[in-house]
Design an enzyme around this catalytic site. Structure first.
Site, PDB file in Angstrom:
ATOM      1  N   ASN A 209       0.852  -1.192   0.000  1.00  0.00           N
ATOM      2  CA  ASN A 209       0.000   0.000   0.000  1.00  0.00           C
ATOM      3  C   ASN A 209       0.888   1.242   0.000  1.00  0.00           C
ATOM      4  O   ASN A 209       2.111   1.132   0.011  1.00  0.00           O
ATOM      5  CB  ASN A 209      -0.953  -0.030   1.201  1.00  0.00           C
ATOM      6  N   ASP A 278      -5.175  -5.993   4.973  1.00  0.00           N
ATOM      7  CA  ASP A 278      -6.275  -6.795   5.521  1.00  0.00           C
ATOM      8  C   ASP A 278      -6.241  -8.225   4.975  1.00  0.00           C
ATOM      9  O   ASP A 278      -6.772  -9.129   5.598  1.00  0.00           O
ATOM     10  CB  ASP A 278      -7.624  -6.147   5.177  1.00  0.00           C
ATOM     11  N   LYS A 336     -15.044   2.390  13.786  1.00  0.00           N
ATOM     12  CA  LYS A 336     -13.780   1.669  14.024  1.00  0.00           C
ATOM     13  C   LYS A 336     -13.345   1.773  15.481  1.00  0.00           C
ATOM     14  O   LYS A 336     -12.856   0.819  16.072  1.00  0.00           O
ATOM     15  CB  LYS A 336     -12.690   2.288  13.140  1.00  0.00           C
TER      16      LYS A 336
HETATM   17  N1  CTP Z   1      -5.128  -2.535  11.680  1.00  0.00           N
HETATM   18  C1  CTP Z   1      -4.544  -3.636  12.275  1.00  0.00           C
HETATM   19  N2  CTP Z   1      -4.568  -4.846  11.650  1.00  0.00           N
HETATM   20  C2  CTP Z   1      -5.186  -4.993  10.464  1.00  0.00           C
HETATM   21  C3  CTP Z   1      -5.801  -3.878   9.853  1.00  0.00           C
HETATM   22  C4  CTP Z   1      -5.746  -2.656  10.479  1.00  0.00           C
HETATM   23  O1  CTP Z   1      -3.993  -3.499  13.373  1.00  0.00           O
HETATM   24  N3  CTP Z   1      -5.204  -6.184   9.887  1.00  0.00           N
HETATM   25  C5  CTP Z   1      -5.101  -1.240  12.387  1.00  0.00           C
HETATM   26  C6  CTP Z   1      -4.327  -0.148  11.691  1.00  0.00           C
HETATM   27  O2  CTP Z   1      -2.977  -0.131  12.126  1.00  0.00           O
HETATM   28  C7  CTP Z   1      -5.063   1.113  12.120  1.00  0.00           C
HETATM   29  C8  CTP Z   1      -6.491   0.629  12.297  1.00  0.00           C
HETATM   30  O3  CTP Z   1      -6.403  -0.786  12.459  1.00  0.00           O
HETATM   31  O4  CTP Z   1      -4.625   1.607  13.363  1.00  0.00           O
HETATM   32  C9  CTP Z   1      -7.422   0.929  11.184  1.00  0.00           C
HETATM   33  O5  CTP Z   1      -6.874   0.549   9.955  1.00  0.00           O
HETATM   34  P1  CTP Z   1      -7.726   0.705   8.623  1.00  0.00           P
HETATM   35  O6  CTP Z   1      -6.993   0.069   7.495  1.00  0.00           O
HETATM   36  O7  CTP Z   1      -8.171   2.135   8.480  1.00  0.00           O
HETATM   37  O8  CTP Z   1      -9.036  -0.108   9.027  1.00  0.00           O
HETATM   38  P2  CTP Z   1      -9.534  -1.538   8.786  1.00  0.00           P
HETATM   39  O9  CTP Z   1      -9.863  -2.131  10.110  1.00  0.00           O
HETATM   40  O10 CTP Z   1      -8.618  -2.310   7.923  1.00  0.00           O
HETATM   41  O11 CTP Z   1     -10.911  -1.216   8.050  1.00  0.00           O
HETATM   42  P3  CTP Z   1     -11.204  -0.941   6.496  1.00  0.00           P
HETATM   43  O12 CTP Z   1      -9.988  -1.378   5.737  1.00  0.00           O
HETATM   44  O13 CTP Z   1     -12.403  -1.769   6.258  1.00  0.00           O
HETATM   45  O14 CTP Z   1     -11.483   0.536   6.417  1.00  0.00           O
END
Ligand code: CTP
Length: 401
Positions: A209, A278, A336
């Site tokens: 990313n 993710d 979140k």
């Molecule tokens: N995060 C994490 N582990 C993951 C995904 C995200 O610890 N597998 C943490 C990131 O470090 C950040 C927070 O969760 O502090 C939110 O990350 P974000 O990518 O915005 O959210 P997601 O939970 O992945 O939701 P989405 O992608 O559906 O927006």
């Protein structure tokens, strides 16, 4: 405010040298023990006697003069003081510091000093913008030298532009802020994650990313500045490790998961600034995937949500998450915050100009479970990081003196 602090003021040869008198005087009035070292050039602009009188200490200029005390004086001074401030700092001293030249008293002290160093550049705007000076400043910044200013405005050479030394009051404020902050989080353990994870597809390719890691690195630096024992769990980036911070390098979300969970129990604060994938490819091919002329299907499987796991496990820890969003910023972020059970959520609209991935600046909103919300204006990432740190210190029950 600076009682008991020992500060060496280095004065170099520029027209702003006269402003060093006000800096020395202000530092003294705030309770600091001030020592002064001048270059020969500086003595053409301001008399050592002025600075000796204002600092109430001998002024050092020559490398081989009779020492004021019996010791190797440049080493003794470097070890004796809590900080060195070079104001004004000419392009010449910045260049010497960047490459480690020690050919007079001040440059020798600077090379021997292990304490925090501040510089307040002052020069003609063309010299300031010259790529050599900019590169030297970048090198110094990467070594955690703190650069104050310069300001823009009328210059002694008759032109207008960047390169004027910051006003003495601002220079002194920067030192006061540093010393006030530096004890704030002593004894606290902080873990920061940063960068974008890389999920391998085969030996040469990965899913990644756009995260640069800058926000997380700035947060680690801000905590370190406040005296916290700081660990960075970092996905690959080009960034140098901030001074005094321990870095654990990882590549994938699973590696980050294991590293973070191992460190978690002993931490007081965890800030999850990393952009964690993710999903990861189900298979990591052992050989390079060859093109076949037809569509390629890659099956992705979910990665663990590290932050959500920490939210379930936390005991005493203050847990801070980030939300990188491209739409419905506040609603998505609030959701979140609840789902992941964090104590503060930093919401970031990554589509906004001057915000998010790769940018040097950021504009974020801070959300708290009690409904409090702070919308910060656009600031550089280190300023954002210091603001976050102070808010987190508040959550820990620590406030600035
Ligand atoms: N995060 C994490 N582990 C993951 C995904 C995200 O610890 N597998 C943490 C990131 O470090 C950040 C927070 O969760 O502090 C939110 O990350 P974000 O990518 O915005 O959210 P997601 O939970 O992945 O939701 P989405 O992608 O559906 O927006």
């Amino acid at each position: 405010m600076l009682h008991g602090r020992k500060i060496l003021v280095g004065v170099t040869g520029g027209i702003a040298a006269y402003k060093a008198a006000e800096i020395v005087s202000r530092l003294g009035k705030l309770g600091a023990e001030v020592h002064v070292a001048m270059t020969k050039g500086a003595t053409e602009f301001i008399a050592p006697l002025t600075l000796r009188t204002l600092s109430a200490n001998p002024v050092s200029v020559e490398m081989f003069e009779e020492p004021k005390r019996w010791n190797v004086e440049h080493i003794a001074l470097a070890e004796h003081v809590d900080a060195v401030l070079v104001a004004p700092a000419t392009a010449n001293i910045l260049a010497k510091m960047a490459v480690g030249i020690a050919d007079d008293f001040l440059s020798t002290v600077l090379l021997a000093a292990k304490v925090p160093i501040f510089v307040a550049p002052a020069m003609n705007h063309a010299m300031y913008h010259h790529p050599a000076t900019q590169k030297n400043l970048e090198i110094l910044r990467s070594r955690s030298v703190k650069i104050i200013g310069p300001a823009a405005g009328f210059q002694a050479c008759g032109t207008n532009g960047d390169g004027r030394m910051s006003e003495p009051v601002e220079v002194v404020e920067e030192l006061v802020r540093f010393f006030t902050d530096s004890a704030m989080l002593q004894g606290k353990k902080v873990l920061v994650t940063a960068g974008g994870t890389q999920e391998p597809l085969d030996p040469v390719r990965y899913l990644g990313n756009r995260s640069s890691g800058r926000m997380g690195y700035a947060i680690a630096q801000a905590f370190r500045e406040a005296g916290a024992e700081t660990t960075l769990v970092s996905a690959p980036t080009e960034l140098p490790v901030p001074y005094g911070v321990k870095r654990i390098s990882v590549m994938t979300a699973l590696e980050m998961h294991d590293a973070v969970l191992e460190e978690f129990p002993q931490m007081d604060v965890v800030v999850k600034a990393a952009a964690v994938a993710d999903y990861r490819p189900k298979e990591n091919a052992t050989q390079k995937i060859k093109k076949q002329g037809t569509s390629l299907w890659v099956e992705l499987v979910p990665n663990p949500d590290i932050l959500a796991e920490l939210g379930k496990m936390k005991t005493k820890q203050i847990l801070v998450g980030f939300a990188a969003e491209t739409e419905n910023l506040i609603n998505n972020a609030q959701d979140k915050m609840r789902r992941k059970n964090v104590d503060m959520l930093v919401a970031n609209d990554v589509t906004r100009q001057g915000s998010g991935f790769g940018s040097l600046t950021n504009s974020v909103s801070l959300l708290f479970p009690d409904g409090r919300r702070i919308d910060l204006p656009q600031m550089n990432k280190l300023e954002v990081a210091r603001y976050l740190r102070n808010e987190i210190a508040g959550l820990l029950g620590v406030t600035k003196e």
